[in-house]
Design a protein around this motif. Structure first.
Motif, PDB file in Angstrom:
ATOM      1  N   GLN A 125       5.566  -0.064 -10.281  1.00 55.72           N
ATOM      2  CA  GLN A 125       6.927   0.655 -10.208  1.00 55.72           C
ATOM      3  C   GLN A 125       8.050  -0.012  -9.296  1.00 55.72           C
ATOM      4  OE1 GLN A 125       8.316   3.536 -10.448  1.00 55.72           O
ATOM      5  NE2 GLN A 125       9.899   3.256  -8.982  1.00 55.72           N
ATOM      6  N   MET A 126       7.619  -1.272  -8.647  1.00 55.86           N
ATOM      7  CA  MET A 126       8.788  -2.080  -7.879  1.00 55.86           C
ATOM      8  C   MET A 126       9.384  -2.596  -9.170  1.00 55.86           C
ATOM      9  SD  MET A 126       6.714  -3.190  -4.666  1.00 55.86           S
ATOM     10  CE  MET A 126       6.199  -2.030  -3.348  1.00 55.86           C
ATOM     11  N   VAL A 127       8.439  -3.372 -10.088  1.00 55.58           N
ATOM     12  CA  VAL A 127       8.962  -4.333 -10.972  1.00 55.58           C
ATOM     13  C   VAL A 127      10.174  -3.410 -12.052  1.00 55.58           C
ATOM     14  CG1 VAL A 127       8.621  -5.805 -13.165  1.00 55.58           C
ATOM     15  CG2 VAL A 127       7.170  -6.006 -10.986  1.00 55.58           C
ATOM     16  N   ARG A 128       9.605  -2.196 -12.329  1.00 50.27           N
ATOM     17  CA  ARG A 128      10.402  -1.351 -13.265  1.00 50.27           C
ATOM     18  C   ARG A 128      11.701  -0.916 -12.476  1.00 50.27           C
ATOM     19  NH1 ARG A 128      12.073   3.019 -13.701  1.00 50.27           N
ATOM     20  NH2 ARG A 128      11.129   3.894 -11.892  1.00 50.27           N
ATOM     21  N   SER A 129      11.630  -0.604 -10.916  1.00 45.72           N
ATOM     22  CA  SER A 129      12.825  -0.159 -10.359  1.00 45.72           C
ATOM     23  C   SER A 129      13.979  -1.492 -10.254  1.00 45.72           C
ATOM     24  CB  SER A 129      12.210   0.277  -9.024  1.00 45.72           C
ATOM     25  OG  SER A 129      13.587   0.514  -8.286  1.00 45.72           O
ATOM     26  N   ALA A 130      13.170  -2.492  -9.930  1.00 41.87           N
ATOM     27  CA  ALA A 130      14.078  -3.564  -9.884  1.00 41.87           C
ATOM     28  C   ALA A 130      14.820  -4.234 -10.767  1.00 41.87           C
ATOM     29  CB  ALA A 130      13.473  -4.711  -8.984  1.00 41.87           C
ATOM     30  N   GLY A 131      14.152  -4.193 -11.949  1.00 42.61           N
ATOM     31  CA  GLY A 131      14.985  -4.473 -13.399  1.00 42.61           C
ATOM     32  C   GLY A 131      14.880  -6.178 -13.412  1.00 42.61           C
TER      33      GLY A 131
ATOM     34  N   TYR B 135       0.872  -1.286  -0.059  1.00 42.21           N
ATOM     35  CA  TYR B 135      -0.049   0.070  -0.241  1.00 42.21           C
ATOM     36  C   TYR B 135       0.937   1.212   0.050  1.00 42.21           C
ATOM     37  CZ  TYR B 135      -4.154   2.624   1.232  1.00 42.21           C
ATOM     38  OH  TYR B 135      -5.232   3.517   1.144  1.00 42.21           O
ATOM     39  N   GLU B 136       1.516   1.420  -1.182  1.00 47.64           N
ATOM     40  CA  GLU B 136       2.338   2.521  -1.385  1.00 47.64           C
ATOM     41  C   GLU B 136       2.260   3.343  -2.474  1.00 47.64           C
ATOM     42  OE1 GLU B 136       6.300   0.683   0.372  1.00 47.64           O
ATOM     43  OE2 GLU B 136       5.374  -0.619  -0.855  1.00 47.64           O
ATOM     44  N   LEU B 137       2.762   4.602  -2.625  1.00 50.59           N
ATOM     45  CA  LEU B 137       2.630   5.476  -3.585  1.00 50.59           C
ATOM     46  C   LEU B 137       3.837   5.362  -4.536  1.00 50.59           C
ATOM     47  CD1 LEU B 137       1.622   8.686  -1.786  1.00 50.59           C
ATOM     48  CD2 LEU B 137      -0.037   7.165  -3.383  1.00 50.59           C
ATOM     49  N   PRO B 138       3.857   5.362  -5.847  1.00 54.39           N
ATOM     50  CA  PRO B 138       4.838   5.341  -6.695  1.00 54.39           C
ATOM     51  C   PRO B 138       5.635   6.321  -6.530  1.00 54.39           C
ATOM     52  CG  PRO B 138       2.791   4.703  -7.937  1.00 54.39           C
ATOM     53  CD  PRO B 138       2.552   5.024  -6.558  1.00 54.39           C
ATOM     54  N   GLU B 139       5.319   7.587  -6.119  1.00 54.74           N
ATOM     55  CA  GLU B 139       6.070   8.778  -6.071  1.00 54.74           C
ATOM     56  C   GLU B 139       7.152   8.391  -4.764  1.00 54.74           C
ATOM     57  OE1 GLU B 139       2.944   8.791  -6.390  1.00 54.74           O
ATOM     58  OE2 GLU B 139       2.170  10.496  -5.346  1.00 54.74           O
ATOM     59  N   THR B 140       6.475   7.857  -3.619  1.00 50.41           N
ATOM     60  CA  THR B 140       7.443   7.768  -2.516  1.00 50.41           C
ATOM     61  C   THR B 140       8.400   6.533  -2.813  1.00 50.41           C
ATOM     62  OG1 THR B 140       5.377   8.373  -1.016  1.00 50.41           O
ATOM     63  CG2 THR B 140       7.127   6.853  -0.053  1.00 50.41           C
ATOM     64  N   LEU B 141       8.050   5.534  -3.401  1.00 46.23           N
ATOM     65  CA  LEU B 141       8.661   4.503  -3.941  1.00 46.23           C
ATOM     66  C   LEU B 141      10.051   4.837  -4.856  1.00 46.23           C
ATOM     67  CD1 LEU B 141       6.354   1.503  -4.832  1.00 46.23           C
ATOM     68  CD2 LEU B 141       7.901   1.468  -3.065  1.00 46.23           C
ATOM     69  N   LEU B 142       9.954   6.095  -5.498  1.00 50.23           N
ATOM     70  CA  LEU B 142      10.760   6.628  -6.250  1.00 50.23           C
ATOM     71  C   LEU B 142      12.334   7.116  -5.275  1.00 50.23           C
ATOM     72  CD1 LEU B 142       9.180   8.688  -9.254  1.00 50.23           C
ATOM     73  CD2 LEU B 142      10.948   6.808  -9.395  1.00 50.23           C
ATOM     74  N   LEU B 143      11.546   7.156  -4.057  1.00 48.51           N
ATOM     75  CA  LEU B 143      12.924   7.660  -3.114  1.00 48.51           C
ATOM     76  C   LEU B 143      13.827   6.677  -3.027  1.00 48.51           C
ATOM     77  CD1 LEU B 143      10.742   9.500  -0.403  1.00 48.51           C
ATOM     78  CD2 LEU B 143      12.040  10.449  -2.206  1.00 48.51           C
ATOM     79  N   LEU B 144      13.143   5.413  -3.416  1.00 47.32           N
ATOM     80  CA  LEU B 144      14.373   4.382  -3.114  1.00 47.32           C
ATOM     81  C   LEU B 144      15.095   3.785  -4.242  1.00 47.32           C
ATOM     82  CD1 LEU B 144      11.618   2.208  -0.915  1.00 47.32           C
ATOM     83  CD2 LEU B 144      13.799   3.385  -0.057  1.00 47.32           C
ATOM     84  N   GLU B 145      14.684   4.455  -5.433  1.00 52.51           N
ATOM     85  CA  GLU B 145      15.286   4.082  -6.767  1.00 52.51           C
ATOM     86  C   GLU B 145      17.019   3.860  -6.653  1.00 52.51           C
ATOM     87  OE1 GLU B 145      13.090   3.795  -8.941  1.00 52.51           O
ATOM     88  OE2 GLU B 145      14.164   3.482 -11.053  1.00 52.51           O
ATOM     89  N   GLY B 146      17.431   2.734  -7.030  1.00 56.23           N
ATOM     90  CA  GLY B 146      18.803   2.589  -7.079  1.00 56.23           C
ATOM     91  C   GLY B 146      19.288   2.155  -5.901  1.00 56.23           C
ATOM     92  N   LEU B 147      18.327   1.979  -4.658  1.00 57.82           N
ATOM     93  CA  LEU B 147      18.690   1.691  -3.253  1.00 57.82           C
ATOM     94  C   LEU B 147      18.368   0.224  -2.979  1.00 57.82           C
ATOM     95  CD1 LEU B 147      18.142   5.077  -1.252  1.00 57.82           C
ATOM     96  CD2 LEU B 147      20.523   4.203  -2.363  1.00 57.82           C
ATOM     97  N   ILE B 148      17.143  -0.432  -3.588  1.00 54.36           N
ATOM     98  CA  ILE B 148      16.557  -1.368  -3.283  1.00 54.36           C
ATOM     99  C   ILE B 148      16.896  -2.693  -4.172  1.00 54.36           C
ATOM    100  CG2 ILE B 148      14.434  -2.722  -2.746  1.00 54.36           C
ATOM    101  CD1 ILE B 148      15.516  -0.967  -0.658  1.00 54.36           C
TER     102      ILE B 148
END
Ligand code: SF4
Length: 314
Positions: free
Chosen positions: A189-195, A142-155
């Motif tokens: 967003q998670m699938v995109r960010s994890a690659g 239950y999360e917002l894509p814009e908040t998840l973006l703060l984790l980009e490259g870190l998770i």
């Protein structure tokens, strides 16, 4: 962090320096336990254990919450004081190193959505100091894509729940009728960010787990609730149609009634037959990256003691 908190879909708009929002947390990180944990999926826990940091508070409050002592689960509104110890992000970065020294295979951040900016800061510090373990984001979905973006490259690995696709159940059990829509967008967003998924299948990793160890990717969890097989089938279909074997899917059977609920169906465990029908559907959909639980349904507790272990300086 933002003065006015809009980090999650609850959109409280409160100043967390002065009061708490729906998640029950102020502006300081609060942690209930930081220790090796052996009950995640085998490709995360292995034999050595996952380095789990359990954050206090939660923005969801499922009525059937399995960690109510630290999350405020079951409450429709913001909760009172929840167990946990306040720490700085510098201390959180130190905790990551202490977990590594204990043999953790990864750093597993459990229900940290409402502390995303502080956690991102601690991960950055730890990486600058040379920490080389994968970071796992273990969340309610239950999360917002814009908040998840703060984790980009870190998770490296996302481990979200996907609780339901039924707005009625989401309203009744989670106090969040928008959960299906929100969880779909968060997962995208998670699938995109994890690659692309990366599994370590080296000899060493295969000693930890027969599937090896997950280094990058997404594993979606669905905790079945009693009497809601139709919804589980919908979730399986959605994930199979949208992501197929790009992700792992973990079908969980260990739902345990943590009290007496006004919803009759929640006062029992998931039946073996219900679980087997869901497993049959996974097989019929041809999902290969799927974790199934063996043995009796809900036969053991996966809930650790929330006693502050590992939170303060050792
Ligand atoms: S993180 Fe907490 S205070 Fe912020 S919007 Fe979500 S529930 Fe409200």
């Amino acid at each position: 962090m933002e003065t006015i908190c809009r980090l999650c879909p609850r959109d409280c708009g409160v100043n967390r320096g002065q009061k708490t929002g729906f998640c029950g947390m102020g502006e300081n990180l609060q942690v209930a336990r930081a220790a090796l944990h052996f009950y995640e999926e085998p490709f995360l826990s292995g034999e050595s254990g996952s380095g789990a940091v359990f954050f206090s508070g939660c923005s969801l409050h499922c009525v059937y919450c399995q960690n109510g002592d630290i999350s405020g689960g079951g409450l429709e509104e913001g909760c009172g004081k929840l167990f946990g110890i306040e720490i700085t992000k510098e201390r959180l970065a130190d905790i990551f190193f202490e977990l590594k020294a204990k043999g953790a295979l990864n750093i597993n951040l459990v229900t940290g959505t409402h502390f995303t900016p502080q956690i991102a800061g601690a991960i950055r510090m730890a990486k600058e100091r040379g920490l080389d373990l994968p970071f796992v984001w273990n969340s309610s979905g239950y999360e917002l894509p814009e908040t998840l973006l703060l984790l980009e490259g870190l998770i490296d690995v996302y481990l979200p729940d996907f609780k339901t696709l039924d707005e009625g159940l989401a309203s009744k059990y989670l106090h969040a009728p928008d959960y299906p829509k929100v969880a779909k967008a968060a997962l995208e967003q998670m699938v995109r960010s994890a690659g692309p998924m990366q599994m370590d299948r080296s000899e060493q990793a295969l000693k930890e787990s027969e599937d090896g160890l997950m280094k990058k990717g997404v594993c979606v969890r669905h905790l079945m609730t009693p009497g809601n097989l139709k919804d589980t089938i919908r979730v399986i279909d959605y994930l199979a149609d949208t992501y197929g074997d790009k992700i792992w899917f973990s079908l969980m059977s260990q739902y345990t009634p943590m009290g007496v609920f006004p919803f009759e169906e929640l006062n029992r465990k998931v039946g073996r037959e219900e679980y087997e029908q869901a497993v049959d559907h996974v097989v019929a959909r041809g999902l290969e990256n799927c974790m199934i639980q063996e043995g009796d349904v809900a036969e053991q507790s996966f809930i650790p003691a929330f006693d502050g272990e590992g939170v303060l300086t050792e």
